[in-house]
Design a protein around this motif. Structure first.
Motif, short mmCIF file in Angstrom:
data_model
loop_
_atom_site.label_atom_id
_atom_site.label_comp_id
_atom_site.label_asym_id
_atom_site.label_seq_id
_atom_site.Cartn_x
_atom_site.Cartn_y
_atom_site.Cartn_z
N THR A 123 0.84 -1.19 0.00
CA THR A 123 0.00 0.00 0.00
C THR A 123 0.88 1.24 0.00
O THR A 123 2.07 1.18 0.33
N ASP A 124 0.29 2.38 -0.35
CA ASP A 124 1.06 3.63 -0.35
C ASP A 124 1.60 3.94 1.05
O ASP A 124 2.72 4.45 1.19
N THR A 125 0.81 3.65 2.07
CA THR A 125 1.27 3.88 3.45
C THR A 125 2.45 2.99 3.78
O THR A 125 3.43 3.44 4.40
N GLN A 126 2.40 1.72 3.39
CA GLN A 126 3.52 0.81 3.64
C GLN A 126 4.78 1.27 2.91
O GLN A 126 5.89 1.18 3.44
N THR A 208 1.07 -1.39 8.84
CA THR A 208 0.08 -1.01 7.84
C THR A 208 -0.54 0.36 8.09
O THR A 208 -1.27 0.86 7.24
#
Length: 348
Positions: A123-126, A208
């Motif tokens: 994900t973009d956050t990861q 996450t």
């Protein structure tokens, strides 16, 4: 047997599935896999059974004792010449073991480790969190790499060691957090050859969301004080950077706030007199944000990830800095023991 891959697991069957799948695609085949279920309520036994015909896989279930002791449990049952310790949230490129073998053939090592990267499926956050943990502009240099700020010490997400050396040193300690760095210190202090294998990298998912990430790096800050207590002289100036950043940023914001108050209540000419006191403290903060944004955007080819990386970098530095200060107060000022620093937040 050449390699024993040891993976402690706690309630992460989906991650184990991805890791095992990546192990089936290794070009180097002389290895066994040891999965140690650390008292999970959501175990991965059925996942492991699905790979029984494709991997030399051994599954063990034990009462919860933390990752360090679970690695020791696996090491006691391993047969490989080298033990490779991985976290359950990593995925290996197909050439990982081949790169390890290539490095060992080029120059022998008693212990080794490799870096980590962000996979395109994260994900973009990861990806932003991964950037903050590997960037030279945060504390990536401390973790080891081509642009490192401190001597390289392997971390447990990607760590290898000769089995005889592992047994000689007694494996991982019972530290609540930072047990991998403690082990790495003991490896180096005992005169073992410890090397970075730059091409033996893994994809590392990490946390996450920012809340879980803050808790992780907060614990890392606590661990630094505990490691200093165990290994006097290992605290370097570079380890203080997150704390200096935290205290310095708070100080700059407070100075700006004082300037704002003086502008509002200091009289008719106060706006001109105190404008720079209000504005100047934000210049280094904004410059830092700009550097992170540009570098992360270029590296990830995404403006969104660049913006998220700014937030992730502040979480990483502030979390570590706050954990460091908290543990310093409890252990160095109040004289509390090692466990006391973690009593409210270990493994939550």
């Amino acid at each position: 047997m050449r390699y024993s891959i040891i993976v402690p697991v706690f309630n992460r069957p989906d991650e184990v599935d991805e890791l095992l799948e990546s192990l089936t695609r290794q070009t180097e085949k002389d290895f066994e896999v040891i999965i140690v279920e650390d008292g999970s309520t959501k175990d991965c036994k059925s996942v492991c059974e699905g790979y029984a015909n494709t991997l030399d896989l051994h599954y063990f279930y034990k009462d919860n004792s933390g990752p360090g002791q679970s690695r020791n449990y696996g090491a006691e049952r391993a047969h490989g010449e080298y033990l490779i310790v991985l976290d359950s949230d990593v995925v290996l490129p197909e050439g990982y073991l081949s790169e390890v073998e290539k490095e060992l053939q080029r120059e022998p090592a008693d212990a080794f480790g490799g870096p980590d990267r962000s996979h395109e499926s994260f994900t973009d956050t990861q990806k932003a969190i991964s950037y903050s943990m590997t960037s030279f502009f945060t504390t990536g240099g401390i973790r080891g790499g081509k642009k490192k700020l401190d001597k390289f010490y392997p971390r447990s997400f990607n760590m290898g060691i000769r089995r005889d050396v592992y047994k000689q040193l007694g494996g991982f300690s019972k530290m609540r957090f930072g047990e991998d760095i403690d082990f790495s210190y003991r490896i180096v202090q005992n005169g073992c050859r410890c090397r970075l294998f730059p091409e033996a990298w893994v994809w590392h998912k990490r946390r996450t969301d920012f809340r879980k990430f803050f808790r992780q790096v907060f614990n890392s800050g606590i661990a630094r004080i505990n490691l200093t207590k165990r290994h006097p002289g290992t605290l370097k100036a570079v380890h203080l950077l997150p704390t200096v950043f935290t205290v310095g940023t708070i100080a700059l914001i407070l100075i700006s706030a004082v300037g704002r108050i003086l502008m509002e209540y200091g009289g008719e000419d106060s706006i001109h007199r105190y404008y720079w006191l209000c504005a100047a403290p934000w210049i280094p903060i904004l410059l830092f944000c700009l550097v992170i944004f540009i570098d992360a955007s270029i590296r990830n080819k995404s403006i969104k990830i660049g913006a998220l990386s700014v937030g992730a970098s502040f979480v990483q530095l502030f979390g570590y800095g706050c954990g460091f200060l908290s543990a310093w107060w409890k252990r160095c000022v109040r004289g509390k023991d090692e466990f006391h620093a973690f009593e409210k937040n270990f493994y939550k």
